[in-house]
Design a protein around this motif. Structure first.
Motif, mmCIF file in Angstrom:
data_model
loop_
_atom_site.group_PDB
_atom_site.id
_atom_site.type_symbol
_atom_site.label_atom_id
_atom_site.label_comp_id
_atom_site.label_asym_id
_atom_site.label_seq_id
_atom_site.Cartn_x
_atom_site.Cartn_y
_atom_site.Cartn_z
ATOM 1 N N MET A 22 12.299 9.602 -2.330
ATOM 2 C CA MET A 22 13.253 8.292 -2.378
ATOM 3 C C MET A 22 13.820 7.841 -1.037
ATOM 4 N N ILE A 23 14.263 9.036 -0.270
ATOM 5 C CA ILE A 23 14.934 8.788 1.181
ATOM 6 C C ILE A 23 13.837 8.075 1.838
ATOM 7 N N ALA A 24 12.596 8.404 1.797
ATOM 8 C CA ALA A 24 11.417 7.970 2.776
ATOM 9 C C ALA A 24 11.115 6.537 2.143
ATOM 10 N N ILE A 25 11.159 6.453 0.948
ATOM 11 C CA ILE A 25 10.783 4.959 0.315
ATOM 12 C C ILE A 25 11.863 3.868 0.747
ATOM 13 N N LEU A 26 13.070 4.488 0.665
ATOM 14 C CA LEU A 26 14.316 3.605 1.123
ATOM 15 C C LEU A 26 14.418 3.247 2.557
ATOM 16 N N GLN A 27 14.066 4.315 3.314
ATOM 17 C CA GLN A 27 13.971 4.082 4.810
ATOM 18 C C GLN A 27 13.002 3.169 5.430
ATOM 19 N N LYS A 28 11.830 3.106 4.652
ATOM 20 C CA LYS A 28 10.780 2.187 5.234
ATOM 21 C C LYS A 28 10.804 0.878 4.506
ATOM 22 N N PRO A 29 11.007 -0.230 5.238
ATOM 23 C CA PRO A 29 10.852 -1.498 4.540
ATOM 24 C C PRO A 29 9.629 -1.733 3.997
ATOM 25 N N GLY A 30 9.745 -2.166 2.741
ATOM 26 C CA GLY A 30 8.683 -2.677 1.796
ATOM 27 C C GLY A 30 8.239 -1.130 1.252
ATOM 28 N N GLY A 31 8.816 0.118 1.632
ATOM 29 C CA GLY A 31 8.266 1.082 0.730
ATOM 30 C C GLY A 31 6.694 1.574 1.294
ATOM 31 N N TYR A 32 6.151 2.458 0.327
ATOM 32 C CA TYR A 32 4.960 3.081 0.543
ATOM 33 C C TYR A 32 3.900 2.550 -0.630
ATOM 34 N N SER A 33 2.854 2.534 -0.219
ATOM 35 C CA SER A 33 1.899 2.326 -1.249
ATOM 36 C C SER A 33 0.806 3.406 -1.479
ATOM 37 N N PHE A 34 -0.033 3.634 -2.366
ATOM 38 C CA PHE A 34 -0.764 4.852 -2.418
ATOM 39 C C PHE A 34 -2.046 5.030 -1.360
ATOM 40 N N GLN A 35 -1.990 3.961 -0.974
ATOM 41 C CA GLN A 35 -3.110 3.754 0.086
ATOM 42 C C GLN A 35 -2.565 4.353 1.580
ATOM 43 N N GLU A 36 -1.309 4.146 1.720
ATOM 44 C CA GLU A 36 -0.603 4.533 3.013
ATOM 45 C C GLU A 36 -0.218 6.321 2.972
ATOM 46 N N ILE A 37 -0.178 6.851 1.789
ATOM 47 C CA ILE A 37 0.013 8.203 1.781
ATOM 48 C C ILE A 37 -0.807 9.003 2.805
ATOM 49 N N PRO A 38 -2.232 9.027 2.577
ATOM 50 C CA PRO A 38 -2.772 9.857 3.570
ATOM 51 C C PRO A 38 -2.642 9.541 4.984
ATOM 52 N N GLN A 39 -2.432 8.172 5.339
ATOM 53 C CA GLN A 39 -2.238 7.694 6.693
ATOM 54 C C GLN A 39 -0.946 8.431 7.202
ATOM 55 N N ALA A 40 0.071 8.607 6.170
ATOM 56 C CA ALA A 40 1.378 9.065 6.725
ATOM 57 C C ALA A 40 1.234 10.620 6.958
ATOM 58 N N PHE A 41 0.371 11.279 6.035
ATOM 59 C CA PHE A 41 -0.021 12.407 6.745
ATOM 60 C C PHE A 41 -0.652 12.720 7.858
ATOM 61 N N ALA A 42 -1.548 11.831 7.933
ATOM 62 C CA ALA A 42 -2.231 12.015 9.397
ATOM 63 C C ALA A 42 -1.413 11.872 10.635
ATOM 64 N N ARG A 43 -0.391 10.628 10.338
ATOM 65 C CA ARG A 43 0.573 10.423 11.486
ATOM 66 C C ARG A 43 1.523 11.681 11.677
ATOM 67 N N VAL A 44 1.893 12.376 10.705
ATOM 68 C CA VAL A 44 2.793 13.513 10.889
ATOM 69 C C VAL A 44 2.019 14.503 11.388
ATOM 70 N N ILE A 45 0.871 14.936 10.966
ATOM 71 C CA ILE A 45 0.331 16.144 11.435
ATOM 72 C C ILE A 45 -0.490 15.658 12.959
ATOM 73 N N GLY A 46 -0.441 14.400 13.151
ATOM 74 C CA GLY A 46 -1.033 14.058 14.604
ATOM 75 C C GLY A 46 0.177 14.337 15.505
ATOM 76 N N LYS A 47 1.583 13.880 14.872
ATOM 77 C CA LYS A 47 2.664 13.843 15.942
ATOM 78 C C LYS A 47 3.060 15.224 16.338
ATOM 79 N N TYR A 48 2.932 16.455 15.459
ATOM 80 C CA TYR A 48 3.318 17.552 15.435
ATOM 81 C C TYR A 48 2.299 18.535 16.225
ATOM 82 N N THR A 49 1.066 18.116 16.331
ATOM 83 C CA THR A 49 0.120 19.072 16.777
ATOM 84 C C THR A 49 -0.269 18.677 18.086
ATOM 85 N N ASN A 50 0.228 17.284 18.558
ATOM 86 C CA ASN A 50 -0.185 16.989 19.911
ATOM 87 C C ASN A 50 0.867 16.836 20.720
#
Length: 74
Positions: free
Chosen positions: A46-74
């Motif tokens: 809920m915090i994540a949905i409220l922080q992002k303008p427009g919230g998240y759609s189901f298509q954006e969830i895999p992209q969010a995982f990829a961004r987080v993994i990419g951010k903390y592995t590089n």
């Protein structure tokens, strides 16, 4: 912490609660820890949905995982 990280951690915590819920019902115990994990995970989602303008759609969830993994592995 950014919204993507809250979303990913919330989904992981909520997902890890599922085996605990099943185990509790099989052993005829009350799922106390599992319910706390679901509340924590749901709160983070809920915090994540409220922080992002427009919230998240189901298509954006895999992209969010990829961004987080990419951010903390590089």
């Amino acid at each position: 912490m950014n919204a993507d990280l809250f979303l990913v951690i919330g989904l992981i915590v909520s997902g890890l609660a599922i085996p605990s819920i099943v185990s509790s019902f099989i052993d005829r115990r009350s799922p106390r820890i599992a319910s706390i994990m679901v509340m924590i995970g749901g709160g983070m989602i809920m915090i994540a949905i409220l922080q992002k303008p427009g919230g998240y759609s189901f298509q954006e969830i895999p992209q969010a995982f990829a961004r987080v993994i990419g951010k903390y592995t590089n």
